[in-house]
Motif scaffolding. Structure first.
Motif, PDB file in Angstrom:
ATOM      1  N   VAL A  71       1.212   5.217   0.980  1.00 17.75           N
ATOM      2  CA  VAL A  71       0.683   6.124   1.996  1.00 17.75           C
ATOM      3  C   VAL A  71       1.417   7.455   1.923  1.00 17.75           C
ATOM      4  N   ASN A  72       0.821   8.475   2.555  1.00 14.22           N
ATOM      5  CA  ASN A  72       1.496   9.761   2.668  1.00 14.22           C
ATOM      6  C   ASN A  72       2.206   9.853   4.026  1.00 14.22           C
ATOM      7  N   SER A 101       0.833  -1.202   0.000  1.00 13.76           N
ATOM      8  CA  SER A 101       0.000   0.000   0.000  1.00 13.76           C
ATOM      9  C   SER A 101       0.868   1.253   0.000  1.00 13.76           C
ATOM     10  N   TYR A 160      -5.852   5.784  -1.729  1.00 14.51           N
ATOM     11  CA  TYR A 160      -7.236   5.900  -2.170  1.00 14.51           C
ATOM     12  C   TYR A 160      -8.070   6.769  -1.236  1.00 14.51           C
ATOM     13  N   LYS A 161      -7.529   7.148  -0.088  1.00 12.96           N
ATOM     14  CA  LYS A 161      -8.251   8.008   0.859  1.00 12.96           C
ATOM     15  C   LYS A 161      -7.781   9.467   0.792  1.00 12.96           C
ATOM     16  N   TRP A 162      -6.841   9.785  -0.116  1.00 14.08           N
ATOM     17  CA  TRP A 162      -6.368  11.173  -0.219  1.00 14.08           C
ATOM     18  C   TRP A 162      -7.499  12.059  -0.716  1.00 14.08           C
ATOM     19  N   LYS A 163      -7.640  13.212  -0.089  1.00 10.61           N
ATOM     20  CA  LYS A 163      -8.722  14.117  -0.436  1.00 10.61           C
ATOM     21  C   LYS A 163      -8.162  15.446  -0.935  1.00 10.61           C
ATOM     22  N   VAL A 180      -1.739   7.861   5.592  1.00 14.43           N
ATOM     23  CA  VAL A 180      -3.056   7.728   4.978  1.00 14.43           C
ATOM     24  C   VAL A 180      -2.884   7.061   3.621  1.00 14.43           C
ATOM     25  N   GLU A 181      -3.642   5.978   3.374  1.00 16.25           N
ATOM     26  CA  GLU A 181      -3.508   5.253   2.116  1.00 16.25           C
ATOM     27  C   GLU A 181      -3.970   6.110   0.935  1.00 16.25           C
TER      28      GLU A 181
END
Length: 457
Positions: A440-441, A438, A448-451, A445-446
């Motif tokens: 992450v930042n 996976s 696909y969950k970056w907003k 935070v993975e």
């Protein structure tokens, strides 16, 4: 049986025990030496000269034609086939893209932006939209294309420099996939001499991205060139469609014997030393070098057809640098079948993996724009000029922005170049990966969950 036994005994008998004398050794060495030198002589006699001036039969471009007329690209220069998936950002997908396409008020049309040297921004965008390599799934994409007609928009007053900068930053903050790779798999087109400097903060935000530009050097007015040989791609200038389309063209080439001038230079002085030298040289030798005072605005403005009528009337078309190193005149010359003479020391040329420019053009030192240049050009036999023109005729399709269904086109060559830039794995200073694969930042935070919007460096 007895005869068979005798044959076997002779065939499988042990080797003679005759001693190897010094005479045998000398003879063997002499035979080896004779064989070696004879082989070298045969190789030299059978191998053609590698000199560019004598190698008339060498291919100017390392691709060949199939029986059906299509182009077979070489493994050495490119590969066997294009295998790409390219995502094109939609104008309604990200806030700010429309500003870079149509200006702050949305009044600038793509048709207006097709004209002039910045037309490649529109053409390449449209070609990507129709390309068979386009994907609508970001997760499948190898590369991402960011549309923008920013040069045209700026020239037509649709955005100023500050607004352009703000629009790009706003766009990039809404692109998670840009952040995932640090921009390494994102493509931008900057079609003019200014290159990526149209985006003032390019060095901060897109210094890792792939830039398509005709401009390989912009250090004359800037501290840093925005072009990087290893990631960016030089593209041809936008030659008028009236000269590049199949069928009836604006102007047809003249036979060499009917051309009035040895050479010509068609352009403004713009205070550039090389251009001023050519204009002065034309005054000294008006029968050899044509350089008329051209009007590019007002009632006496030179029309497209008249421009090409002038251009075709010489054996050599001189292409000095202007505000920047690249020159559209280099590409235009091929469509009036005039040998281009590049007078721009730092100019970069497209598709050097496959094109041998020494077979179709001349590059002359800009520090020697004087009578020596004319004497040199005058010394070239017409037969040699005809050969260069014929080779240029075969490869000028690489300057034409046709669809990827046409194997010999500027767009097809760009796709080959892009394939060489693709990476299987993407990462940036802002991305990290864990044992399960996976991404992450910094806050773990993975992906696909970056907003968006996401803060940029």
């Amino acid at each position: 049986m007895g005869s068979t036994s005798n044959i076997k005994s002779r065939l499988f008998a042990p080797p003679s025990s005759t001693p190897c004398t010094r005479t045998h050794q000398i003879g063997a060495l002499a035979l080896i030496a004779i064989t070696f030198f004879t082989t070298r002589l045969l190789d030299q006699s059978l191998t053609p000269s590698t000199s560019h001036f004598n190698q008339f039969q060498s291919d100017v471009v390392r691709f060949s034609a199939n029986d059906d007329g299509s182009v077979r690209w070489p493994r050495r220069g490119y590969g066997d086939e294009i295998d790409l998936k390219i995502y094109v950002y939609d104008e309604n997908e990200i806030d700010g893209v429309k500003e870079l396409l149509y200006g702050r008020d949305g009044r600038i049309t793509p048709e207006a932006c097709l004209k002039g040297q910045w037309g490649t921004q529109v053409k390449i965008h449209r070609l990507f939209l129709k390309s068979r390599f386009r994907t609508r799934n970001k997760g499948d994409a190898d590369l991402f294309f960011v549309p923008s007609y920013v040069k045209c928009v700026r020239m037509m007053g649709g955005l100023n420099d500050k607004e352009i900068n703000q629009a790009y930053v706003k766009i990039l903050s809404q692109m998670p996939y840009f952040r995932l790779s640090g921009g390494r798999d994102h493509i931008f087109v900057f079609p003019s001499g200014a290159g990526a400097h149209l985006f003032k903060s390019w060095a901060t935000y897109i210094n890792r991205s792939i830039i398509l530009t005709p401009e390989g050097d912009r250090t004359d007015k800037r501290d840093t060139s925005a072009f990087n040989t290893w990631k960016d791609i030089i593209i041809p200038g936008n030659v008028d469609d009236g000269m590049t389309t199949n069928g009836i063209r604006l102007v047809d080439p003249l036979p060499l014997s009917k051309r009035k001038y040895l050479a010509n230079y068609l352009g403004r002085a713009q205070g550039k030393i090389g251009r001023l030298q050519l204009i002065d040289l034309a005054k000294q030798f008006p029968d050899k070098l044509e350089s008329p005072e051209l009007k590019f605005s007002g009632p006496e403005k030179l029309g497209k057809t008249d421009y090409f009528l002038h251009l075709r009337n010489a054996k050599f078309c001189l292409a000095p640098r202007g505000e920047s190193s690249w020159t559209l005149r280099f590409y235009e010359s091929f469509f009036v079948e005039c040998v281009p003479v590049l007078l721009s020391d730092h100019a970069e040329l497209p598709f050097q993996n496959v094109v041998d420019y020494s077979q179709i053009s001349i590059k002359w030192p800009s520090s020697r724009i004087d009578t020596q240049l004319l004497e040199y050009l005058e010394s070239i036999p017409d037969k040699r000029i005809e050969e260069m023109i014929a080779r240029g005729r075969k490869i000028r399709c690489l300057w034409v922005y046709g669809p990827d269904s046409e194997p010999c086109s500027a767009f097809s060559a760009i796709l080959w170049e892009l394939q060489r830039k693709t990476r299987r794995f993407h990462h940036s200073p802002e991305t990290f990966w864990l044992h399960n694969g996976s991404i992450v930042n910094r806050d773990l935070v993975e992906f696909y969950k970056w907003k968006p919007p996401m803060p940029l460096p």
